[in-house]
Design a protein around this motif. Sequence first.
Motif, PDB file in Angstrom:
ATOM      1  N   GLU A 220       0.832  -1.206   0.000  1.00 36.09           N
ATOM      2  CA  GLU A 220       0.000   0.000   0.000  1.00 36.09           C
ATOM      3  C   GLU A 220       0.864   1.253   0.000  1.00 36.09           C
ATOM      4  O   GLU A 220       1.836   1.342   0.744  1.00 36.09           O
ATOM      5  CB  GLU A 220      -0.908   0.002   1.239  1.00 36.09           C
ATOM      6  N   ILE A 221       0.467   2.211  -0.838  1.00 39.00           N
ATOM      7  CA  ILE A 221       1.245   3.445  -0.934  1.00 39.00           C
ATOM      8  C   ILE A 221       0.279   4.599  -1.192  1.00 39.00           C
ATOM      9  O   ILE A 221      -0.794   4.399  -1.755  1.00 39.00           O
ATOM     10  CB  ILE A 221       2.319   3.309  -2.044  1.00 39.00           C
ATOM     11  N   GLY A 222       0.665   5.819  -0.798  1.00 34.88           N
ATOM     12  CA  GLY A 222      -0.313   6.890  -0.649  1.00 34.88           C
ATOM     13  C   GLY A 222      -0.575   7.825  -1.807  1.00 34.88           C
ATOM     14  O   GLY A 222      -1.332   8.771  -1.638  1.00 34.88           O
ATOM     15  N   SER A 223      -0.006   7.630  -2.985  1.00 41.20           N
ATOM     16  CA  SER A 223      -0.287   8.535  -4.099  1.00 41.20           C
ATOM     17  C   SER A 223      -0.008   7.833  -5.415  1.00 41.20           C
ATOM     18  O   SER A 223       0.725   6.831  -5.473  1.00 41.20           O
ATOM     19  CB  SER A 223       0.572   9.804  -4.006  1.00 41.20           C
ATOM     20  N   ARG A 224      -0.579   8.360  -6.494  1.00 40.53           N
ATOM     21  CA  ARG A 224      -0.332   7.777  -7.824  1.00 40.53           C
ATOM     22  C   ARG A 224       1.132   7.868  -8.200  1.00 40.53           C
ATOM     23  O   ARG A 224       1.703   6.953  -8.791  1.00 40.53           O
ATOM     24  CB  ARG A 224      -1.188   8.504  -8.867  1.00 40.53           C
ATOM     25  N   GLU A 225       1.737   9.006  -7.886  1.00 43.44           N
ATOM     26  CA  GLU A 225       3.138   9.196  -8.218  1.00 43.44           C
ATOM     27  C   GLU A 225       4.011   8.184  -7.486  1.00 43.44           C
ATOM     28  O   GLU A 225       4.976   7.645  -8.043  1.00 43.44           O
ATOM     29  CB  GLU A 225       3.574  10.618  -7.858  1.00 43.44           C
ATOM     30  N   ALA A 226       3.651   7.916  -6.221  1.00 39.71           N
ATOM     31  CA  ALA A 226       4.433   6.955  -5.437  1.00 39.71           C
ATOM     32  C   ALA A 226       4.231   5.534  -5.954  1.00 39.71           C
ATOM     33  O   ALA A 226       5.172   4.719  -5.924  1.00 39.71           O
ATOM     34  CB  ALA A 226       4.037   7.045  -3.962  1.00 39.71           C
ATOM     35  N   VAL A 227       3.021   5.208  -6.433  1.00 41.06           N
ATOM     36  CA  VAL A 227       2.792   3.891  -7.024  1.00 41.06           C
ATOM     37  C   VAL A 227       3.719   3.692  -8.217  1.00 41.06           C
ATOM     38  O   VAL A 227       4.385   2.652  -8.346  1.00 41.06           O
ATOM     39  CB  VAL A 227       1.314   3.736  -7.466  1.00 41.06           C
ATOM     40  N   LEU A 235       9.371  -2.854  -6.860  1.00 39.94           N
ATOM     41  CA  LEU A 235       8.755  -3.276  -5.606  1.00 39.94           C
ATOM     42  C   LEU A 235       7.445  -4.041  -5.806  1.00 39.94           C
ATOM     43  O   LEU A 235       6.877  -4.561  -4.847  1.00 39.94           O
ATOM     44  CB  LEU A 235       8.494  -2.056  -4.715  1.00 39.94           C
ATOM     45  N   GLY A 236       6.955  -4.105  -7.039  1.00 40.07           N
ATOM     46  CA  GLY A 236       5.730  -4.840  -7.294  1.00 40.07           C
ATOM     47  C   GLY A 236       5.103  -4.411  -8.611  1.00 40.07           C
ATOM     48  O   GLY A 236       5.711  -3.678  -9.399  1.00 40.07           O
ATOM     49  N   ILE A 237       3.876  -4.866  -8.834  1.00 40.92           N
ATOM     50  CA  ILE A 237       3.141  -4.587 -10.065  1.00 40.92           C
ATOM     51  C   ILE A 237       2.067  -3.544  -9.763  1.00 40.92           C
ATOM     52  O   ILE A 237       1.267  -3.716  -8.839  1.00 40.92           O
ATOM     53  CB  ILE A 237       2.490  -5.870 -10.611  1.00 40.92           C
ATOM     54  N   GLY A 238       2.049  -2.476 -10.530  1.00 43.57           N
ATOM     55  CA  GLY A 238       1.088  -1.410 -10.294  1.00 43.57           C
ATOM     56  C   GLY A 238      -0.232  -1.655 -11.012  1.00 43.57           C
ATOM     57  O   GLY A 238      -0.262  -2.306 -12.061  1.00 43.57           O
ATOM     58  N   VAL A 239      -1.318  -1.151 -10.430  1.00 41.62           N
ATOM     59  CA  VAL A 239      -2.632  -1.187 -11.066  1.00 41.62           C
ATOM     60  C   VAL A 239      -3.214   0.216 -10.964  1.00 41.62           C
ATOM     61  O   VAL A 239      -3.381   0.744  -9.861  1.00 41.62           O
ATOM     62  CB  VAL A 239      -3.572  -2.201 -10.395  1.00 41.62           C
ATOM     63  N   VAL A 240      -3.488   0.817 -12.130  1.00 41.82           N
ATOM     64  CA  VAL A 240      -3.987   2.192 -12.156  1.00 41.82           C
ATOM     65  C   VAL A 240      -5.014   2.358 -13.267  1.00 41.82           C
ATOM     66  O   VAL A 240      -5.152   1.499 -14.133  1.00 41.82           O
ATOM     67  CB  VAL A 240      -2.842   3.212 -12.391  1.00 41.82           C
ATOM     68  N   SER A 241      -5.694   3.480 -13.236  1.00 39.24           N
ATOM     69  CA  SER A 241      -6.564   3.864 -14.338  1.00 39.24           C
ATOM     70  C   SER A 241      -5.699   4.183 -15.556  1.00 39.24           C
ATOM     71  O   SER A 241      -4.667   4.841 -15.443  1.00 39.24           O
ATOM     72  CB  SER A 241      -7.387   5.089 -13.931  1.00 39.24           C
ATOM     73  N   GLU A 242      -6.108   3.702 -16.710  1.00 38.68           N
ATOM     74  CA  GLU A 242      -5.295   3.857 -17.920  1.00 38.68           C
ATOM     75  C   GLU A 242      -5.011   5.321 -18.237  1.00 38.68           C
ATOM     76  O   GLU A 242      -3.908   5.670 -18.673  1.00 38.68           O
ATOM     77  CB  GLU A 242      -6.002   3.193 -19.096  1.00 38.68           C
ATOM     78  N   ALA A 243      -5.974   6.196 -18.005  1.00 38.76           N
ATOM     79  CA  ALA A 243      -5.787   7.613 -18.314  1.00 38.76           C
ATOM     80  C   ALA A 243      -4.738   8.259 -17.427  1.00 38.76           C
ATOM     81  O   ALA A 243      -4.178   9.300 -17.781  1.00 38.76           O
ATOM     82  CB  ALA A 243      -7.109   8.359 -18.179  1.00 38.76           C
ATOM     83  N   GLU A 244      -4.466   7.667 -16.269  1.00 45.06           N
ATOM     84  CA  GLU A 244      -3.534   8.253 -15.319  1.00 45.06           C
ATOM     85  C   GLU A 244      -2.089   7.831 -15.582  1.00 45.06           C
ATOM     86  O   GLU A 244      -1.172   8.361 -14.953  1.00 45.06           O
ATOM     87  CB  GLU A 244      -3.915   7.851 -13.893  1.00 45.06           C
TER      88      GLU A 244
END
Length: 288
Positions: A220-227, A235-244
């Motif tokens: 768990e991490i606290g911002s999109r930029e940090a992800v 450190l792992g695999i990210g999951v985000v909204s494609e537009a972001e």
Amino acid sequence: MPIIYSQIRAFHAVASHGSYTRAAAALNVSQPTLSSQVKTLEAHYDVELFVPAGRGIEITPLGRQLHAITQKQFRLEAEAELLLSETRSLKAGFLRIGADSPYHALPLVARYQERYPGIEISMNFGNSRDTLADLMARRIDVAIIPPPPENDPRLISRLVIADRLVAFVPSAHKWAKRKSVTLKQLAGARVILREQGSTTRAVFEAAVNDAGMALKDVFEIGSREAVRAAVVEGLGIGVVSEAELILDSTIHVLPISDADVRVPEHLVCLSECAPQRTIKAVFDLLEV
């Protein structure tokens, strides 16, 4: 003595904000003045509209009935003002916008600013839970967030976009040559997600649970930029909204092949504020 408008306005503000302090700030009057107006109304009719509750107040059943009436009253006033001014252009004014992501909000804001350059806009960003709380407390005028609770008569919402979720890995990752990834593969890997309260996280976890699985390891991490930074560091695999997701050579994007997981973003305002010209104009842009 008939009901005085200022007393009803004072009651409505306190009932809407749930606090004398916030209501006084909204009406730009002192808290003692506001409290006196409400107490005068209560004393004249020998009723209780609010009762102490801990450090705050709680509205009484009679107060809730009166608030339902004052909501109609002030909504009709707003509609009357709109009727009288709808032929005028929006040449001046102020609009406060809250959003859970700049990527979904800014295109709509740019269209609004181009059409109404005289309107001064301020923007706040936070997770969807906090942004909805700001809207309910009238700290913002409109919110661009995932769908609010259904059948809430206090809110009006319209769909802006439904953006899909994607996974991404660093360019040196063993999955970097893949064209896609499955939910099962993600569930078995270490996934980097936003904090609790993030809609992206809630939607992704719901999709995994609906598929009969559970996430094995969440960082768990606290911002999109940090992800993004954490993914680049391996450190792992990210999951985000494609537009972001900003594409560059440091990452590789992996669509989720076995599920169309999407985060709908809605434009939301308070029902009683919808007739306000600056707010109505935002919703009108979605009809174009």
